[in-house]
Design an enzyme around this catalytic site. Structure first.
Site, PDB file in Angstrom:
ATOM      1  N   ARG A  35       1.541   1.024  -6.693  1.00 45.96           N
ATOM      2  CA  ARG A  35       0.235   0.466  -6.324  1.00 45.96           C
ATOM      3  C   ARG A  35      -0.360   1.184  -5.121  1.00 45.96           C
ATOM      4  O   ARG A  35      -1.569   1.269  -4.982  1.00 45.96           O
ATOM      5  CB  ARG A  35       0.370  -1.030  -5.993  1.00 45.96           C
ATOM      6  CG  ARG A  35       0.633  -1.919  -7.187  1.00 45.96           C
ATOM      7  CD  ARG A  35       1.041  -3.309  -6.739  1.00 45.96           C
ATOM      8  NE  ARG A  35       2.228  -3.238  -5.886  1.00 45.96           N
ATOM      9  CZ  ARG A  35       2.794  -4.267  -5.289  1.00 45.96           C
ATOM     10  NH1 ARG A  35       2.275  -5.464  -5.436  1.00 45.96           N
ATOM     11  NH2 ARG A  35       3.865  -4.110  -4.538  1.00 45.96           N
ATOM     12  N   TYR A 152      14.967 -14.898  -8.088  1.00 44.37           N
ATOM     13  CA  TYR A 152      15.202 -13.443  -8.116  1.00 44.37           C
ATOM     14  C   TYR A 152      16.393 -13.149  -9.033  1.00 44.37           C
ATOM     15  O   TYR A 152      16.328 -12.248  -9.873  1.00 44.37           O
ATOM     16  CB  TYR A 152      15.443 -12.896  -6.700  1.00 44.37           C
ATOM     17  CG  TYR A 152      15.751 -11.402  -6.720  1.00 44.37           C
ATOM     18  CD1 TYR A 152      14.786 -10.484  -7.130  1.00 44.37           C
ATOM     19  CD2 TYR A 152      17.011 -10.923  -6.373  1.00 44.37           C
ATOM     20  CE1 TYR A 152      15.063  -9.119  -7.182  1.00 44.37           C
ATOM     21  CE2 TYR A 152      17.294  -9.567  -6.421  1.00 44.37           C
ATOM     22  CZ  TYR A 152      16.322  -8.670  -6.825  1.00 44.37           C
ATOM     23  OH  TYR A 152      16.596  -7.314  -6.887  1.00 44.37           O
ATOM     24  N   PRO A 182      22.523  -2.090  -8.680  1.00 44.28           N
ATOM     25  CA  PRO A 182      23.050  -1.902  -7.329  1.00 44.28           C
ATOM     26  C   PRO A 182      23.256  -3.219  -6.593  1.00 44.28           C
ATOM     27  O   PRO A 182      22.588  -4.220  -6.865  1.00 44.28           O
ATOM     28  CB  PRO A 182      21.956  -1.094  -6.620  1.00 44.28           C
ATOM     29  CG  PRO A 182      20.953  -0.723  -7.685  1.00 44.28           C
ATOM     30  CD  PRO A 182      21.105  -1.731  -8.767  1.00 44.28           C
TER      31      PRO A 182
HETATM   32  P1  NDP Z   1      11.264  -1.145  -2.315  1.00 43.45           P
HETATM   33  O1  NDP Z   1      10.530  -2.332  -1.827  1.00 43.45           O
HETATM   34  O2  NDP Z   1      11.605  -0.078  -1.337  1.00 43.45           O
HETATM   35  O3  NDP Z   1      10.501  -0.482  -3.543  1.00 43.45           O
HETATM   36  C1  NDP Z   1       9.904  -1.273  -4.538  1.00 43.45           C
HETATM   37  C2  NDP Z   1       9.018  -0.397  -5.407  1.00 43.45           C
HETATM   38  O4  NDP Z   1       8.476  -1.194  -6.459  1.00 43.45           O
HETATM   39  C3  NDP Z   1       7.863   0.178  -4.618  1.00 43.45           C
HETATM   40  O5  NDP Z   1       7.670   1.523  -4.965  1.00 43.45           O
HETATM   41  C4  NDP Z   1       6.670  -0.667  -5.042  1.00 43.45           C
HETATM   42  O6  NDP Z   1       5.504   0.148  -5.049  1.00 43.45           O
HETATM   43  C5  NDP Z   1       7.054  -1.039  -6.486  1.00 43.45           C
HETATM   44  N1  NDP Z   1       6.423  -2.285  -6.878  1.00 43.45           N
HETATM   45  C6  NDP Z   1       6.640  -3.515  -6.378  1.00 43.45           C
HETATM   46  N2  NDP Z   1       5.818  -4.408  -6.935  1.00 43.45           N
HETATM   47  C7  NDP Z   1       5.048  -3.718  -7.812  1.00 43.45           C
HETATM   48  C8  NDP Z   1       3.978  -4.080  -8.692  1.00 43.45           C
HETATM   49  N3  NDP Z   1       3.540  -5.343  -8.775  1.00 43.45           N
HETATM   50  N4  NDP Z   1       3.425  -3.111  -9.450  1.00 43.45           N
HETATM   51  C9  NDP Z   1       3.842  -1.845  -9.364  1.00 43.45           C
HETATM   52  N5  NDP Z   1       4.840  -1.435  -8.572  1.00 43.45           N
HETATM   53  C10 NDP Z   1       5.426  -2.368  -7.794  1.00 43.45           C
HETATM   54  O7  NDP Z   1      12.623  -1.717  -2.988  1.00 43.45           O
HETATM   55  P2  NDP Z   1      13.827  -1.000  -3.749  1.00 43.45           P
HETATM   56  O8  NDP Z   1      13.650   0.452  -3.849  1.00 43.45           O
HETATM   57  O9  NDP Z   1      15.062  -1.527  -3.154  1.00 43.45           O
HETATM   58  O10 NDP Z   1      13.663  -1.687  -5.181  1.00 43.45           O
HETATM   59  C11 NDP Z   1      13.581  -0.968  -6.389  1.00 43.45           C
HETATM   60  C12 NDP Z   1      14.300  -1.744  -7.480  1.00 43.45           C
HETATM   61  O11 NDP Z   1      15.673  -1.854  -7.150  1.00 43.45           O
HETATM   62  C13 NDP Z   1      13.786  -3.166  -7.672  1.00 43.45           C
HETATM   63  O12 NDP Z   1      13.746  -3.450  -9.048  1.00 43.45           O
HETATM   64  C14 NDP Z   1      14.855  -4.013  -6.987  1.00 43.45           C
HETATM   65  O13 NDP Z   1      14.921  -5.298  -7.521  1.00 43.45           O
HETATM   66  C15 NDP Z   1      16.093  -3.192  -7.302  1.00 43.45           C
HETATM   67  N6  NDP Z   1      17.239  -3.422  -6.467  1.00 43.45           N
HETATM   68  C16 NDP Z   1      17.180  -3.261  -5.095  1.00 43.45           C
HETATM   69  C17 NDP Z   1      18.308  -3.475  -4.332  1.00 43.45           C
HETATM   70  C18 NDP Z   1      18.306  -3.388  -2.851  1.00 43.45           C
HETATM   71  O14 NDP Z   1      19.243  -3.912  -2.209  1.00 43.45           O
HETATM   72  N7  NDP Z   1      17.342  -2.732  -2.225  1.00 43.45           N
HETATM   73  C19 NDP Z   1      19.594  -3.813  -4.971  1.00 43.45           C
HETATM   74  C20 NDP Z   1      19.522  -3.971  -6.387  1.00 43.45           C
HETATM   75  C21 NDP Z   1      18.397  -3.752  -7.110  1.00 43.45           C
HETATM   76  P3  NDP Z   1       4.047  -0.319  -4.597  1.00 43.45           P
HETATM   77  O15 NDP Z   1       4.226  -1.378  -3.539  1.00 43.45           O
HETATM   78  O16 NDP Z   1       3.392   0.940  -4.106  1.00 43.45           O
HETATM   79  O17 NDP Z   1       3.455  -0.842  -5.850  1.00 43.45           O
HETATM   80  C1  8X3 Z   2      19.045  -6.672  -4.448  1.00 41.81           C
HETATM   81  C2  8X3 Z   2      20.422  -7.009  -3.981  1.00 41.81           C
HETATM   82  O1  8X3 Z   2      21.893  -8.912  -3.111  1.00 41.81           O
HETATM   83  O2  8X3 Z   2      19.661  -8.701  -2.177  1.00 41.81           O
HETATM   84  O3  8X3 Z   2      18.906  -6.857  -5.806  1.00 41.81           O
HETATM   85  O4  8X3 Z   2      19.953  -9.518  -4.400  1.00 41.81           O
HETATM   86  S1  8X3 Z   2      20.476  -8.610  -3.411  1.00 41.81           S
END
Ligand code: NDP
Ligand code: 8X3
Length: 252
Positions: A35, A152, A182
């Site tokens: 976004r 979540y 992850p």
């Molecule tokens: P970040 O917040 O760093 O990145 C999230 C990304 O998702 C951003 O690029 C954001 O881009 C995009 N995003 C969020 N909402 C929207 C939307 N409505 N439309 C389009 N794009 C969207 O988090 P992470 O990199 O950690 O997360 C990435 C994935 O990994 C997620 O699915 C998360 O659930 C998963 N995850 C994360 C973990 C963690 O501990 N960090 C562990 C396990 C899984 P923008 O805002 O520019 O749209």
């Molecule tokens: C992200 C990891 O443990 O915060 O999916 O849910 S946790």
């Protein structure tokens, strides 16, 4: 050499950003989605020096825009070999009785419905070519439920089910489908979860070595570079300090 095209949702931050950078270095053609337009433009400038990059600016919740934008891709970006369904976040960390309905809707609309919309837009071309690779970014939250994680965790359990369902239904077309799940990765994830409260977000990653987004990018790269007969169907990765969603060895 046949250059593969990779579409990454959520490429503006965290895991998606690290994956975009690694794949650019490895010479993949990139379709980067998010976004935040200014971040997408900066990424195109930066990674465009290494590979062909196209950016798509949409909210995954906007079904019409997702469909229109992805179907408007032109050659050489219109044939997606690898789809990385990564966009998503947690919104809030509250008991089920006091949680915000807006937060619940955001997580279900983004993490579940958004992933489905993007997949729906990309799948027909993979089906007609009888090849492709979909990587769904799930979470340990999709494998176990932790206190206050309720919705979540539900959204990530849904991703787990969708990953399995996709693999079953796309089997006849030879499309690879797998999830990378992850544990704790230090990204903007907790800042989003805690609505910009940076101090609270930092405490999530204090006292131990969390995963870095680059660790997940490496794993995604490993997954896609296996020979085509090898499909990594479901992978869970945590920091060494983490044993489960609630057991993390911290030295504070
Ligand atoms: P970040 O917040 O760093 O990145 C999230 C990304 O998702 C951003 O690029 C954001 O881009 C995009 N995003 C969020 N909402 C929207 C939307 N409505 N439309 C389009 N794009 C969207 O988090 P992470 O990199 O950690 O997360 C990435 C994935 O990994 C997620 O699915 C998360 O659930 C998963 N995850 C994360 C973990 C963690 O501990 N960090 C562990 C396990 C899984 P923008 O805002 O520019 O749209
Ligand atoms: C992200 C990891 O443990 O915060 O999916 O849910 S946790």
């Amino acid at each position: 050499m046949d250059i593969k095209t990779v579409l990454i949702t959520g490429a503006t931050s965290g895991i998606g950003l690290a994956t975009a950078k690694l794949f650019a270095k490895e010479g993949y053609r990139l379709v980067l989605c998010g976004r935040r337009l200014e971040r997408l433009e900066a990424l195109k400038d930066e990674l465009g020096k290494q590979t062909e990059v196209c950016t798509l600016n949409f909210d995954v919740r906007d079904k019409k825009k997702v469909m229109e934008t992805i179907s408007s891709l032109i050659a050489p970006f219109d044939s997606i070999d690898i789809l990385i369904n990564n966009a998503g976040n947690a919104h809030g960390l509250d008991p089920i009785d006091t949680g915000s309905v807006d937060d619940w809707e955001a997580m279900i609309d983004i993490n579940v419905k958004g992933l489905l919309y993007v997949s729906k837009a990309v799948l027909p071309q993979m089906v007609s070519r009888k090849s492709g690779h979909i990587i769904n970014i799930g979470s340990t939250a999709g494998k176990e439920v932790y206190p206050k994680g309720n919705v979540y965790c539900a959204s990530k359990h849904a991703v787990d089910a969708i990953n399995q369902g996709m693999r079953l239904d796309l089997n006849e077309y030879g499309i690879r489908v797998g999830a990378v799940n992850p544990g704790l990765v230090e990204t903007e994830f907790s800042q989003v979860r805690f609505k910009g409260d940076v101090d609270r977000a930092e405490t999530v990653y204090k006292g131990y070595q969390p995963l870095r987004p680059e660790d997940i990018a490496d794993i995604i790269h490993f997954v896609v570079t296996r020979p085509y007969h090898v499909n990594i169907a479901d992978l869970v990765v945590m920091p060494t300090a983490q044993a489960s969603s609630t057991i993390v060895k911290k030295e504070l």
